[in-house]
Scaffold this active site. Sequence first.
Site, PDB file in Angstrom:
ATOM      1  N   ARG A 216       0.116  -1.525  -0.075  1.00 13.69           N
ATOM      2  CA  ARG A 216      -0.343   0.353   0.179  1.00 13.69           C
ATOM      3  C   ARG A 216       0.749   0.674  -0.362  1.00 13.69           C
ATOM      4  O   ARG A 216       1.859   1.298   0.892  1.00 13.69           O
ATOM      5  CB  ARG A 216      -0.946  -0.053   1.186  1.00 13.69           C
ATOM      6  CG  ARG A 216      -1.712   1.005   1.662  1.00 13.69           C
ATOM      7  CD  ARG A 216      -2.497   1.271   2.517  1.00 13.69           C
ATOM      8  NE  ARG A 216      -3.132   2.663   2.936  1.00 13.69           N
ATOM      9  CZ  ARG A 216      -3.169   3.299   3.846  1.00 13.69           C
ATOM     10  NH1 ARG A 216      -2.276   2.553   4.803  1.00 13.69           N
ATOM     11  NH2 ARG A 216      -3.714   4.217   4.198  1.00 13.69           N
TER      12      ARG A 216
ATOM     13  N   HIS B 148      -3.151  10.995   1.532  1.00 13.50           N
ATOM     14  CA  HIS B 148      -2.624  10.113   2.442  1.00 13.50           C
ATOM     15  C   HIS B 148      -1.707  11.741   2.525  1.00 13.50           C
ATOM     16  O   HIS B 148      -0.690  12.703   3.190  1.00 13.50           O
ATOM     17  CB  HIS B 148      -1.893  10.005   2.550  1.00 13.50           C
ATOM     18  CG  HIS B 148      -1.639   8.634   3.673  1.00 13.50           C
ATOM     19  ND1 HIS B 148      -1.371   7.665   3.698  1.00 13.50           N
ATOM     20  CD2 HIS B 148      -1.169   9.349   5.041  1.00 13.50           C
ATOM     21  CE1 HIS B 148      -0.884   7.216   5.000  1.00 13.50           C
ATOM     22  NE2 HIS B 148      -0.959   8.251   5.463  1.00 13.50           N
TER      23      HIS B 148
ATOM     24  N   GLU C 244      -7.528   8.120   6.518  1.00 17.77           N
ATOM     25  CA  GLU C 244      -7.384   8.548   7.540  1.00 17.77           C
ATOM     26  C   GLU C 244      -8.595  10.395   8.154  1.00 17.77           C
ATOM     27  O   GLU C 244      -7.933  11.369   8.583  1.00 17.77           O
ATOM     28  CB  GLU C 244      -6.325   8.735   8.471  1.00 17.77           C
ATOM     29  CG  GLU C 244      -6.358   7.294   8.717  1.00 17.77           C
ATOM     30  CD  GLU C 244      -4.653   7.062  10.152  1.00 17.77           C
ATOM     31  OE1 GLU C 244      -4.649   8.430  10.436  1.00 17.77           O
ATOM     32  OE2 GLU C 244      -4.479   6.480  10.582  1.00 17.77           O
TER      33      GLU C 244
ATOM     34  N   ASN D 228      -7.565   1.429  10.109  1.00 18.16           N
ATOM     35  CA  ASN D 228      -6.079   1.609  11.142  1.00 18.16           C
ATOM     36  C   ASN D 228      -5.871   1.328  11.965  1.00 18.16           C
ATOM     37  O   ASN D 228      -6.858   2.541  12.604  1.00 18.16           O
ATOM     38  CB  ASN D 228      -5.566   2.839   9.863  1.00 18.16           C
ATOM     39  CG  ASN D 228      -5.262   3.467   8.801  1.00 18.16           C
ATOM     40  OD1 ASN D 228      -5.963   1.967   8.101  1.00 18.16           O
ATOM     41  ND2 ASN D 228      -4.777   4.162   8.176  1.00 18.16           N
TER      42      ASN D 228
ATOM     43  N   TYR E 298      -3.705   1.076  15.247  1.00 16.56           N
ATOM     44  CA  TYR E 298      -2.438   1.995  16.635  1.00 16.56           C
ATOM     45  C   TYR E 298      -3.124   1.179  17.878  1.00 16.56           C
ATOM     46  O   TYR E 298      -2.308   0.353  18.630  1.00 16.56           O
ATOM     47  CB  TYR E 298      -2.051   3.031  16.941  1.00 16.56           C
ATOM     48  CG  TYR E 298      -1.643   2.950  15.351  1.00 16.56           C
ATOM     49  CD1 TYR E 298      -0.118   2.873  14.997  1.00 16.56           C
ATOM     50  CD2 TYR E 298      -1.978   3.282  14.068  1.00 16.56           C
ATOM     51  CE1 TYR E 298      -0.019   2.945  13.557  1.00 16.56           C
ATOM     52  CE2 TYR E 298      -1.775   3.754  12.476  1.00 16.56           C
ATOM     53  CZ  TYR E 298      -0.590   3.372  12.570  1.00 16.56           C
ATOM     54  OH  TYR E 298       0.181   2.823  11.360  1.00 16.56           O
TER      55      TYR E 298
ATOM     56  N   GLU F 201      -3.147  -0.207   7.990  1.00 13.17           N
ATOM     57  CA  GLU F 201      -2.142   0.419   9.168  1.00 13.17           C
ATOM     58  C   GLU F 201      -2.884   0.230  10.161  1.00 13.17           C
ATOM     59  O   GLU F 201      -3.695  -0.757  11.214  1.00 13.17           O
ATOM     60  CB  GLU F 201      -2.265   1.185   9.170  1.00 13.17           C
ATOM     61  CG  GLU F 201      -1.275   2.711   7.999  1.00 13.17           C
ATOM     62  CD  GLU F 201      -1.967   4.287   8.522  1.00 13.17           C
ATOM     63  OE1 GLU F 201      -0.762   4.074   9.187  1.00 13.17           O
ATOM     64  OE2 GLU F 201      -1.823   4.759   7.221  1.00 13.17           O
TER      65      GLU F 201
END
Length: 488
Positions: free
Chosen positions: A100, A143, A188, A328, A330, A396
């Site tokens: 990606r 992005h 995002e 995504n 985290y 991600e």
Amino acid sequence: MHGIFTTILMSAFVKFTYTCENSTVIEIPENFKIGASTSSYQIEGGWNLDGKTENVWDTFTHNHPEKIEDHSNGDVAADSYHFYKKDVEALKYVGFNQYRFSISWSRVIANGTIINKKGIEYYNNLINELILNRIEPVVTMFHWDLPQYLQNLGGFVNPLITKYFEFYANVLFENFGDRVKIWITFNEPTLYCIGEYGEGRSGSYIKAPGVGEYLCGHHLLISHANVYHLYKNKFYDKQKGEIGISLKLQYLYPKDETITKEFVERSLDLTNGWFINPIFSKNGGYPEELVKIFVKKSIEEGTWSRLPIMSDELKKRIQGTADFMGVNYYSSELVEPKTQLDDSPQFDIDIGLTFSVDERWPKSDSLWLYIVPEGLYDLLIWIRDRYKNPKIMITENGYADNGEINDFERIKYIKQHIAVILKAKSENCNIVSYMVWSLLDNFEWNIGYSAALGIFSVNMSSPLKERTPKRSAKFFKNLITNGKFEMC
Ligand code: BGC
């Protein structure tokens, strides 16, 4: 040695012995793809070469080096503009199925509508190199590196952006759509709109909290939907690809026992729901609770709703415009009601929530990253149940440290997260791939190069920008070769 997993690593001076009782073998299901992610501004460099014009990150880092932790910028970064073949070599070394990357809008189009052949050529070369090595390109259109020209027109707070984005997407489909079959319109939106148009702390550098973030979000959703329809109407029959969007999502846990389950559910709707609901829910539109808040506020404030109104027609146009959801992930957070509400409006004040972390959660070397794999599991189950089990790509997931080559903590983090993803998958969540952030150590936005998330380190001080595989790259190589990994 049944049930015992022992790794002995020798280096010149150090000997690590790591023993774990009762290890489990995690098998990667057939057809589950594994890949790595990057983004243009963070790795490419070549900021002013071959007709590339400035984007907001060029302008921001040049004008405000003090806003970047180490005063650095992405002028050269990992220099993928010159060394993209090294990136493909790195991907090939690991055996990744997917890559990606994002396209730098200002490299392929100048002043909104002038196509830059050299920019197109760069991405053609990269895509061809990937295909030659049997690596599937997954392409993000945006992005965060908005062309400065478009920012000067207001960027995403100006409705005109929808036209420019459609023009740009059309150029991408025409030039690359014969080979690119997975497209991600935006990366995002929440972070982008709040960070760049609300708080004004990066890129666009516009501080208009309480209005800017919602206008940005609204026009971004319209741009996304327009491009989805453009693709389905004009390109799909020939190109047969898929279109999705990558959302930064998290799970929320109650701050203490006074917080109810309903409060947590509502908080998830207000945060994750801002961009999920219009696209993936059955009825479309912004989450009901979010709309209610703004109806009430507009009466109190004696003005119009700061969250733009979505007409029924627009709801319909946006609803269902994704073939998959890019997740995504985290970390996660704790949530509680905000008690101090008298500050000037901005997203978290408007939604009336305060977020924090559980200090018992393990922490990475980067302060923002608490390690909460169970949050990813709970999130995936929440999406499955709330949004009718959409197809999901984990676009991600990654771990920040100081750039160690022997990055055992990263490996541990990745194992824990892949394990919960596969658990959710075994419980019918429709997850088809996992892409680690990131292939390379890169320019980490406001923290510059002071944190590393790559599975390859990059020698930033050498003109050749050599890439060196970290332990985690070798971990992925073994995982892909063997189709499984062992976990304590
Ligand atoms: C962004 C990446 C960034 C990563 C780690 C994500 O939110 O999409 O661009 O590098 O976080 O900070």
